[in-house]
Design an enzyme around this catalytic site. Structure first.
Site, PDB file in Angstrom:
ATOM      1  N   LYS A 241       0.918  -1.308  -0.045  1.00  0.00           N
ATOM      2  CA  LYS A 241      -0.247  -0.199  -0.011  1.00  0.00           C
ATOM      3  C   LYS A 241       0.998   1.273  -0.014  1.00  0.00           C
ATOM      4  CE  LYS A 241      -3.980   2.110   2.349  1.00  0.00           C
ATOM      5  NZ  LYS A 241      -3.715   3.106   3.130  1.00  0.00           N
ATOM      6  N   HIS A 260      -5.246   3.569  14.771  1.00  0.00           N
ATOM      7  CA  HIS A 260      -5.525   2.211  14.252  1.00  0.00           C
ATOM      8  C   HIS A 260      -4.419   1.118  14.769  1.00  0.00           C
ATOM      9  CE1 HIS A 260      -3.304   3.134  10.835  1.00  0.00           C
ATOM     10  NE2 HIS A 260      -3.193   1.891  10.565  1.00  0.00           N
ATOM     11  N   ASP A 262      -2.583  -2.434  12.948  1.00  0.00           N
ATOM     12  CA  ASP A 262      -2.415  -3.155  11.926  1.00  0.00           C
ATOM     13  C   ASP A 262      -3.059  -4.711  11.958  1.00  0.00           C
ATOM     14  OD1 ASP A 262      -1.388  -1.005  10.449  1.00  0.00           O
ATOM     15  OD2 ASP A 262       0.635  -1.779  10.396  1.00  0.00           O
ATOM     16  N   HIS A 319      -1.309   3.435  16.318  1.00  0.00           N
ATOM     17  CA  HIS A 319      -0.668   4.585  15.644  1.00  0.00           C
ATOM     18  C   HIS A 319      -1.621   5.382  14.625  1.00  0.00           C
ATOM     19  CE1 HIS A 319      -0.452   1.010  12.885  1.00  0.00           C
ATOM     20  NE2 HIS A 319      -0.459   1.960  11.565  1.00  0.00           N
TER      21      HIS A 319
END
Length: 396
Positions: A241, A260, A262, A319
């Site tokens: 990404k 959020h 990961d 983060h």
């Protein structure tokens, strides 16, 4: 996989097209309680540099890759373990990926986003139709209904045989070659880092990787014998990404990506040197500082899958990404994920005791992702993923 002939989104949907405005549209303005500690990424970096606060750990793993002494390798293992347990993030040096290759990857991704928006639309995705890969923009996936200040390019990177190369940009010409080679190198690095992290748990080197790729057939806790049997092994999936954060006229009101964790096991991150990454540590947001990064280092995040396997001994780092008025920020993220439905994620049995029982119910990677997508709650933006309904997303 779907081809790049997706229904094209209107150019106005791209955040890049909004960067010249004097004020951001209301759908990008974050809720008041979240705005309390937002700001221009450069201002935040300067403010944090004035105080002697915590910094993201730097760990050199070159000793693990060479014929170093046993004590040097033990020190390397302990440094990685401590960073993964206490922070869930580290600047990784001595990883063996050539700097020249990383520069090519940066140049290729930057070259794609330098194209006119109309040219990039040839690779547009269509999330509403289930086509997640391709060129897109962050839509509202949060409780507040607000959007994030980001465009992106997303596609499967590894295994190369499964990748839909029609989604890989033809321009610049080096994109395919550089990206493919980088994917091969990151896959090798993932195995190395998982081996180090396994040793940090007191396990055999292959324990964590085996748990991520060994197929299991049931989630029934009463059938432990079936779960524990070795099944066939599949390959980890590496998703690329490239995040593109345009200049923002009101960075104190917006975020590039909201807080959020990961969903991956590990995430490997390059960036173009523009600040923006913040990690949550010891009750505060810590800004990643480029002056703390050794030349050629890679940022590594611990993700949810690894936190589950380690029964919480390793931390899936919370983060977010800030934006700024002055410069475009670009980051390249490779998410290392288990097969979506063939592997059962659960704490490794070797780590469980009467005093330390399992903290996570068994689930496949797809089940975990579904839980995160549909149980996202705004109040969980300020705490790490330590229960089954925590707030996740994909990284910055």
């Amino acid at each position: 996989m779907e081809s790049s002939t997706a229904v094209l989104q209107p150019v106005a949907a791209r955040v890049e097209a909004l960067s010249g405005l004097s004020a951001i549209p209301p759908e990008y303005v974050r809720p008041a309680d979240e705005r309390a500690d937002l700001g221009d990424a450069f201002d935040q970096l300067a403010a944090h540099a004035e105080v002697d606060g915590p910094r993201i750990p730097v760990v050199d793993i070159s000793a693990f890759l060479t014929t170093s002494t046993g004590s040097e390798k033990e020190e390397c293992v302990e440094a990685v373990r401590a960073a993964a347990a206490e922070w869930g993030v580290l600047h990784l040096a001595g990883h063996g990926i050539p700097g020249e290759l990383m520069d090519r990857v940066r140049a290729a991704g930057s070259g794609f986003f330098a194209l006119p928006i109309e040219a990039k639309e040839a690779y547009a995705n269509d999330p509403s139709a289930g086509r997640l890969q391709g060129y897109g923009s962050r839509l509202a996936t949060n409780a507040s209904g607000q959007r994030e200040w980001e465009d992106y390019l997303f596609h499967l990177l590894h295994p190369d045989a499964l990748a839909d190369h029609s989604l890989w940009p033809a321009h610049p010409p080096d994109y395919v070659h550089a990206t493919r080679e980088f994917g091969t190198r990151v896959r090798q690095l993932a195995s190395t880092l998982l081996a180090i992290l396994s040793l940090g748990l007191g396990l055999q080197e292959g324990s964590l990787e085996d748990a991520l790729i060994t197929c299991t057939t049931t989630t029934d806790d009463k059938q432990e014998d079936l779960i524990s049997k070795k099944k066939k092994k599949e390959e980890m999936l590496l998703q690329m990404k490239i995040n593109y954060y345009p200049r923002c006229p009101q960075p104190e009101l917006a975020v590039g990506v909201e807080a959020h964790t990961d969903v991956s096991a590990l995430s490997f991150i390059l960036h173009n040197g523009v600040p923006g990454l913040q990690v949550h540590h010891a009750g505060r947001w810590v800004t990643a500082r480029s002056d703390s990064e050794p030349a050629g280092s890679i940022i590594v995040h611990v993700g949810d899958a690894l936190e589950i396997l380690s029964n919480g001994r390793y931390t899936s780092v919370l983060h977010r990404g800030l934006v700024n008025r002055e410069a475009v920020r670009v980051s390249w993220v490779v998410f290392c994920e288990p097969p979506p439905e063939a592997v059962l994620l659960r704490p490794l049995p070797e780590l469980l005791t009467h005093d330390q029982p399992s903290r996570f119910a068994p689930r496949t990677f797809k089940e975990h992702l579904d839980r995160k997508l549909f149980k996202k709650k705004q109040q969980q933006l300020i705490k790490p993923m330590h229960d089954h309904s925590s707030s996740p997303d994909e990284t910055n």
